[in-house]
Design an enzyme around this catalytic site. Structure first.
Site, mmCIF file in Angstrom:
data_model
loop_
_atom_site.group_PDB
_atom_site.id
_atom_site.type_symbol
_atom_site.label_atom_id
_atom_site.label_comp_id
_atom_site.label_asym_id
_atom_site.label_seq_id
_atom_site.Cartn_x
_atom_site.Cartn_y
_atom_site.Cartn_z
ATOM 1 N N SER A 38 -19.359 40.735 11.198
ATOM 2 C CA SER A 38 -19.694 39.859 12.164
ATOM 3 C C SER A 38 -20.854 39.205 12.459
ATOM 4 O O SER A 38 -21.579 38.694 11.534
ATOM 5 C CB SER A 38 -19.089 40.554 13.403
ATOM 6 N N HIS B 130 -15.302 36.548 10.644
ATOM 7 C CA HIS B 130 -13.917 36.118 11.561
ATOM 8 C C HIS B 130 -14.399 35.187 12.603
ATOM 9 O O HIS B 130 -15.668 35.088 12.802
ATOM 10 C CB HIS B 130 -13.348 37.405 11.929
#
Lengths: 275, 70
Positions: A134, A157
């Site tokens: 992330s 993501h």
């Protein structure tokens, strides 16, 4: 207390550094100060060793404006940012290695750390061990050169909003803006193209209960996100190479402009991203 | 705050109400994350430093008891 560092010897290989380290330790221990302290105060003086490269570990969650519950391992920006400022100022410090094993965290704090690493004037190498997921991705690519361990993973993501959300279209625009900040930073600091990064980000069928992609070691290099697969020895070797190049005047950090900007094929879509 | 993490937020904010008994103290310029047991003594949890040599310092190893003062 002033510390006299031995003159820096370039072109030393990995074990050479360890040797210098040991030598220095030995020298300090032999000092008379130690025995004096024991005699006078019953105090043991620990050998003071300062390496010319310093290390920052980004572990667990990156903690931003809200203190997380104590069961989370966190890296706090109020710790990391002053450290980076001190490293930039110090004459003794020649280079910096960033070791990442993070699951992500606060977007603003993560981007703040990434930006400050990017604007450092000293050679800086990052190494992803375990995971750099992330918001760990922008931090990993902010360094001059990045490494990833063969078994390490990076998850890309989409950003999502959690908790109570005002359900108006503007909420989604805001979210999109946040996401574009991350995408622009990553694509302008690594060799990955924006379209490819977006494709990985919104991939379905890769993650069990989420949208996105997990890149394992080599895949991250293949996608152009990270520069090379490697471990600590390679990272330190590269850092010393950069330090040597800097001493010979062959290295400079591009100020205010992103090093890979010219290699990104397209500009962000009109109206998208932050203006 | 927007959390961009692979850990679900319900896990991150689990026991959020729980009192935090951890503190950061400074010892000879090295920041240490310690648990405050309320007895004047604490246990070292983590060393916060960029100097790799600080992690070799025997005085400040994680798990070691440390006097925090009255």
């Amino acid at each position: 207390m002033t510390i006299n560092l031995p003159p820096y010897k370039p072109a030393q290989k990995g074990p050479g550094m360890k040797h210098a380290f040991e030598q220095q330790t030995r020298k300090k221990v032999q000092g008379s100060k130690k025995t004096e302290a024991i005699k006078e105060f019953g105090q043991i003086q620990m050998p003071q060793v300062r390496s010319d490269i310093q290390c920052i570990t980004i572990i667990g969650q990156i903690e931003g404006h809200i203190i997380m519950s104590p069961q989370n391992k966190t890296t706090k920006y109020e710790h990391v940012i002053p450290q980076l400022v001190a490293l930039e100022q110090s004459d003794e410090v020649k280079g910096l290695i960033i070791i990442l094993n993070t699951v992500g965290g606060d977007v603003e704090a993560g981007l703040a750390i990434a930006e400050i690493i990017d604007s450092l004037n000293k050679p800086c190498v990052s190494l992803v061990l375990g995971g750099g997921h992330s918001i760990g991705v922008p931090i990993a690519v902010a360094a001059d050169y990045s490494f990833i361990a063969e078994t390490a993973t990076m998850t890309i993501h989409p950003i999502r909003l959690t908790g109570l959300v005002v359900s108006v279209p503007q909420t989604y625009e805001y979210l999109e803006k946040m996401q574009d900040r991350v995408i622009r930073f990553v694509t302008s600091h690594s060799k990955i193209t924006e379209s490819n990064f977006r494709k990985l980000m919104f991939q379905t069928g890769e993650l069990a209960r989420d949208i996105g992609t997990v890149l394992v070691g080599k895949d991250a290099v293949k996608e152009g996100l990270v520069d090379e697969v490697g471990g600590l020895n390679k990272a330190i070797q590269k850092l010393y190479d950069l330090i040597r190049a800097r001493e010979q005047g062959q290295y400079f950090r591009p100020q205010g402009s992103y090093p890979y900007r010219q290699s990104t094929e397209q500009e962000p879509p009109p109206g998208g991203g932050i203006q | 705050m927007i959390l961009y993490s692979i850990v679900p937020p319900e896990l991150v904010f689990q026991n959020f109400e729980q009192e935090n008994c951890q503190r950061v103290i400074d010892r000879n310029g090295i920041l240490l994350l310690v648990t405050d047991e309320g007895t004047g003594w604490g246990k070292i949890l983590r060393i916060i430093s960029t100097n790799p040599a600080d992690f070799l310092n025997e005085q400040y190893q994680p798990g070691k008891k440390i006097f925090l003062g009255g």
